[in-house]
Scaffold this motif. Structure first.
Motif, PDB file in Angstrom:
ATOM      1  N   TRP A   1      13.970  -0.253  -0.492  1.00 56.76           N
ATOM      2  CA  TRP A   1      12.667  -0.237  -1.162  1.00 56.76           C
ATOM      3  C   TRP A   1      11.726   0.763  -0.479  1.00 56.76           C
ATOM      4  CZ3 TRP A   1      10.521  -0.975  -5.526  1.00 56.76           C
ATOM      5  CH2 TRP A   1       9.137  -0.989  -5.634  1.00 56.76           C
ATOM      6  N   LEU A   2      11.699   0.748   0.836  1.00 55.72           N
ATOM      7  CA  LEU A   2      10.818   1.649   1.570  1.00 55.72           C
ATOM      8  C   LEU A   2      11.160   3.111   1.280  1.00 55.72           C
ATOM      9  CD1 LEU A   2      10.681  -0.222   4.992  1.00 55.72           C
ATOM     10  CD2 LEU A   2       9.022  -0.317   3.115  1.00 55.72           C
ATOM     11  N   ALA A   3      12.437   3.419   1.165  1.00 52.28           N
ATOM     12  CA  ALA A   3      12.852   4.785   0.830  1.00 52.28           C
ATOM     13  C   ALA A   3      12.349   5.168  -0.562  1.00 52.28           C
ATOM     14  CB  ALA A   3      14.375   4.907   0.912  1.00 52.28           C
ATOM     15  N   ARG A   4      12.417   4.244  -1.490  1.00 52.14           N
ATOM     16  CA  ARG A   4      11.936   4.492  -2.857  1.00 52.14           C
ATOM     17  C   ARG A   4      10.430   4.753  -2.837  1.00 52.14           C
ATOM     18  NH1 ARG A   4      14.638   3.794  -7.309  1.00 52.14           N
ATOM     19  NH2 ARG A   4      16.169   2.410  -6.415  1.00 52.14           N
ATOM     20  N   VAL A   5       9.698   3.958  -2.075  1.00 48.78           N
ATOM     21  CA  VAL A   5       8.245   4.128  -1.981  1.00 48.78           C
ATOM     22  C   VAL A   5       7.917   5.478  -1.336  1.00 48.78           C
ATOM     23  CG1 VAL A   5       6.120   3.243  -0.933  1.00 48.78           C
ATOM     24  CG2 VAL A   5       7.776   1.647  -1.937  1.00 48.78           C
ATOM     25  N   ARG A   6       8.608   5.808  -0.263  1.00 47.68           N
ATOM     26  CA  ARG A   6       8.361   7.097   0.408  1.00 47.68           C
ATOM     27  C   ARG A   6       8.630   8.271  -0.534  1.00 47.68           C
ATOM     28  NH1 ARG A   6      10.364   4.204   5.007  1.00 47.68           N
ATOM     29  NH2 ARG A   6      12.502   4.830   4.553  1.00 47.68           N
ATOM     30  N   THR A   7       9.701   8.178  -1.304  1.00 48.11           N
ATOM     31  CA  THR A   7      10.034   9.242  -2.257  1.00 48.11           C
ATOM     32  C   THR A   7       8.925   9.395  -3.295  1.00 48.11           C
ATOM     33  OG1 THR A   7      12.411   8.939  -1.951  1.00 48.11           O
ATOM     34  CG2 THR A   7      11.706   9.976  -4.007  1.00 48.11           C
ATOM     35  N   SER A   8       8.465   8.291  -3.833  1.00 47.12           N
ATOM     36  CA  SER A   8       7.377   8.344  -4.827  1.00 47.12           C
ATOM     37  C   SER A   8       6.103   8.907  -4.216  1.00 47.12           C
ATOM     38  CB  SER A   8       7.108   6.958  -5.409  1.00 47.12           C
ATOM     39  OG  SER A   8       8.141   6.590  -6.282  1.00 47.12           O
ATOM     40  N   ALA A   9       5.757   8.426  -3.029  1.00 45.00           N
ATOM     41  CA  ALA A   9       4.524   8.885  -2.379  1.00 45.00           C
ATOM     42  C   ALA A   9       4.591  10.374  -2.075  1.00 45.00           C
ATOM     43  CB  ALA A   9       4.276   8.082  -1.102  1.00 45.00           C
ATOM     44  N   SER A  10       5.732  10.856  -1.594  1.00 46.35           N
ATOM     45  CA  SER A  10       5.841  12.278  -1.253  1.00 46.35           C
ATOM     46  C   SER A  10       5.789  13.156  -2.499  1.00 46.35           C
ATOM     47  CB  SER A  10       7.107  12.551  -0.442  1.00 46.35           C
ATOM     48  OG  SER A  10       8.255  12.343  -1.232  1.00 46.35           O
ATOM     49  N   ALA A  11       6.116  12.586  -3.655  1.00 43.37           N
ATOM     50  CA  ALA A  11       6.036  13.329  -4.923  1.00 43.37           C
ATOM     51  C   ALA A  11       4.661  13.178  -5.577  1.00 43.37           C
ATOM     52  CB  ALA A  11       7.130  12.846  -5.871  1.00 43.37           C
ATOM     53  N   GLY A  12       3.743  12.466  -4.900  1.00 43.10           N
ATOM     54  CA  GLY A  12       2.393  12.312  -5.433  1.00 43.10           C
ATOM     55  C   GLY A  12       2.245  11.206  -6.465  1.00 43.10           C
ATOM     56  N   ARG A  13       3.242  10.328  -6.532  1.00 37.24           N
ATOM     57  CA  ARG A  13       3.159   9.207  -7.480  1.00 37.24           C
ATOM     58  C   ARG A  13       2.603   7.982  -6.756  1.00 37.24           C
ATOM     59  NH1 ARG A  13       8.367  11.601  -8.677  1.00 37.24           N
ATOM     60  NH2 ARG A  13       9.320  10.000  -7.409  1.00 37.24           N
ATOM     61  N   SER A  14       1.767   7.252  -7.441  1.00 39.25           N
ATOM     62  CA  SER A  14       1.107   6.077  -6.883  1.00 39.25           C
ATOM     63  C   SER A  14       1.930   4.823  -7.130  1.00 39.25           C
ATOM     64  CB  SER A  14      -0.273   5.946  -7.547  1.00 39.25           C
ATOM     65  OG  SER A  14      -0.823   4.681  -7.314  1.00 39.25           O
ATOM     66  N   MET A  15       2.001   3.976  -6.099  1.00 40.35           N
ATOM     67  CA  MET A  15       2.616   2.659  -6.248  1.00 40.35           C
ATOM     68  C   MET A  15       1.635   1.651  -5.679  1.00 40.35           C
ATOM     69  SD  MET A  15       6.600   3.498  -5.410  1.00 40.35           S
ATOM     70  CE  MET A  15       7.164   1.858  -5.768  1.00 40.35           C
ATOM     71  N   ARG A  16       1.221   0.708  -6.546  1.00 43.81           N
ATOM     72  CA  ARG A  16       0.248  -0.303  -6.140  1.00 43.81           C
ATOM     73  C   ARG A  16       0.785  -1.682  -6.469  1.00 43.81           C
ATOM     74  NH1 ARG A  16      -5.060   1.062  -9.209  1.00 43.81           N
ATOM     75  NH2 ARG A  16      -3.598   1.589 -10.848  1.00 43.81           N
ATOM     76  N   ARG A  17       0.328  -2.667  -5.676  1.00 44.18           N
ATOM     77  CA  ARG A  17       0.752  -4.053  -5.850  1.00 44.18           C
ATOM     78  C   ARG A  17      -0.461  -4.939  -5.616  1.00 44.18           C
ATOM     79  NH1 ARG A  17       6.160  -6.246  -4.645  1.00 44.18           N
ATOM     80  NH2 ARG A  17       6.637  -4.103  -4.060  1.00 44.18           N
ATOM     81  N   LEU A  18      -0.687  -5.866  -6.531  1.00 42.79           N
ATOM     82  CA  LEU A  18      -1.770  -6.834  -6.404  1.00 42.79           C
ATOM     83  C   LEU A  18      -1.150  -8.222  -6.359  1.00 42.79           C
ATOM     84  CD1 LEU A  18      -4.680  -7.831  -6.385  1.00 42.79           C
ATOM     85  CD2 LEU A  18      -4.706  -7.561  -8.875  1.00 42.79           C
ATOM     86  N   ARG A  19      -1.413  -8.921  -5.255  1.00 41.90           N
ATOM     87  CA  ARG A  19      -0.892 -10.276  -5.071  1.00 41.90           C
ATOM     88  C   ARG A  19      -2.029 -11.273  -5.229  1.00 41.90           C
ATOM     89  NH1 ARG A  19       2.679  -8.401   0.127  1.00 41.90           N
ATOM     90  NH2 ARG A  19       4.574  -7.888  -1.040  1.00 41.90           N
ATOM     91  N   ILE A  20      -1.936 -12.092  -6.246  1.00 42.12           N
ATOM     92  CA  ILE A  20      -2.887 -13.179  -6.469  1.00 42.12           C
ATOM     93  C   ILE A  20      -2.298 -14.396  -5.755  1.00 42.12           C
ATOM     94  CG2 ILE A  20      -4.070 -14.588  -8.186  1.00 42.12           C
ATOM     95  CD1 ILE A  20      -4.718 -11.771  -8.879  1.00 42.12           C
ATOM     96  N   VAL A  21      -3.065 -14.979  -4.819  1.00 44.18           N
ATOM     97  CA  VAL A  21      -2.508 -16.049  -3.987  1.00 44.18           C
ATOM     98  C   VAL A  21      -3.419 -17.270  -3.957  1.00 44.18           C
ATOM     99  CG1 VAL A  21      -1.196 -14.475  -2.526  1.00 44.18           C
ATOM    100  CG2 VAL A  21      -3.529 -15.056  -1.888  1.00 44.18           C
ATOM    101  N   THR A  22      -2.795 -18.418  -3.846  1.00 43.01           N
ATOM    102  CA  THR A  22      -3.502 -19.680  -3.682  1.00 43.01           C
ATOM    103  C   THR A  22      -3.762 -19.884  -2.197  1.00 43.01           C
ATOM    104  OG1 THR A  22      -2.356 -20.586  -5.600  1.00 43.01           O
ATOM    105  CG2 THR A  22      -3.365 -22.175  -4.079  1.00 43.01           C
ATOM    106  N   GLU A  23      -4.976 -20.258  -1.862  1.00 46.48           N
ATOM    107  CA  GLU A  23      -5.310 -20.585  -0.474  1.00 46.48           C
ATOM    108  C   GLU A  23      -5.576 -22.078  -0.373  1.00 46.48           C
ATOM    109  OE1 GLU A  23      -8.594 -17.905   0.357  1.00 46.48           O
ATOM    110  OE2 GLU A  23      -7.215 -16.456   1.224  1.00 46.48           O
ATOM    111  N   PRO A  24      -5.110 -22.738   0.700  1.00 47.30           N
ATOM    112  CA  PRO A  24      -4.358 -22.130   1.795  1.00 47.30           C
ATOM    113  C   PRO A  24      -3.011 -21.602   1.294  1.00 47.30           C
ATOM    114  CG  PRO A  24      -4.393 -24.520   2.045  1.00 47.30           C
ATOM    115  CD  PRO A  24      -5.266 -24.186   0.872  1.00 47.30           C
ATOM    116  N   VAL A  25      -2.578 -20.501   1.899  1.00 47.85           N
ATOM    117  CA  VAL A  25      -1.365 -19.838   1.434  1.00 47.85           C
ATOM    118  C   VAL A  25      -0.122 -20.613   1.858  1.00 47.85           C
ATOM    119  CG1 VAL A  25      -2.444 -17.547   1.402  1.00 47.85           C
ATOM    120  CG2 VAL A  25      -1.190 -18.295   3.441  1.00 47.85           C
TER     121      VAL A  25
END
Length: 174
Positions: free
Chosen positions: A55-79
């Motif tokens: 996964w990290l290699a995939r993210v690095r490849t996308s980032a180096s090509a100028g593509r954005s990867m974002r993740r939003l985690r909605i969490v219940t607290e206490p987690v």
């Protein structure tokens, strides 16, 4: 409903042109490749996160090509322990180039989640890979959705919630 495998979903990143956005709404997941690292963390053992390297290699490849990867985690607290572990293993993802934010569920504004409140990846504002899970949170696969109205709903949810979320470096799990 036809589902693609997690590996087939990951291949969608190879065709990414601009950005990918992931909305995570569950407090527990049953991902087999995470079982051993999660168990080690629960025992207090250090994790080198080598299991994340594809996964990290995939993210690095996308980032180096100028593509954005974002993740939003909605969490219940206490987690949950799972979310606490997920937070602990997030730094390598951020270092690879993925932008990750957290939003406590009790801070959510009024919002209607499309797709029955399922998790999804949105690719280039054109394609959704909707996560499907069994009752124990194990991944069954992803359903591909291209309906422009549904895609637009998901993009609107992303655009509404992203600015409200807490960047990973600032979020401390409660």
């Amino acid at each position: 409903m036809d589902l693609i495998t997690p590996d087939q979903r990951d291949e969608l990143f190879d065709t990414l042109e601009r950005d990918a956005f992931h909305l995570e709404l569950r407090d527990e997941y049953g991902v087999p490749r995470e079982n051993a690292p999660f168990a080690r963390w629960k025992r207090g053992e250090r994790d080198d996160c080598a299991w994340m390297e594809p996964w990290l290699a995939r993210v690095r490849t996308s980032a180096s090509a100028g593509r954005s990867m974002r993740r939003l985690r909605i969490v219940t607290e206490p987690v949950s322990d799972y979310i606490r572990w997920e937070h602990a293993v997030t730094p390598p993802m951020v270092e690879a180039g993925e932008e990750i934010r957290w939003l406590p569920r009790h801070q959510l504004p009024a919002v209607e989640f499309p797709l029955d409140g399922s998790d999804w990846w949105l690719f280039d504002d054109q394609l959704l890979a909707v996560g499907r899970f069994d009752h124990d949170g194990r991944v069954l696969g992803s359903e591909l959705v291209t309906d422009p109205a549904v895609v637009a709903q998901c993009a609107a949810v992303r655009d509404h919630l992203w600015p409200l979320a807490i960047p990973h470096a600032e979020y401390k799990p409660a």
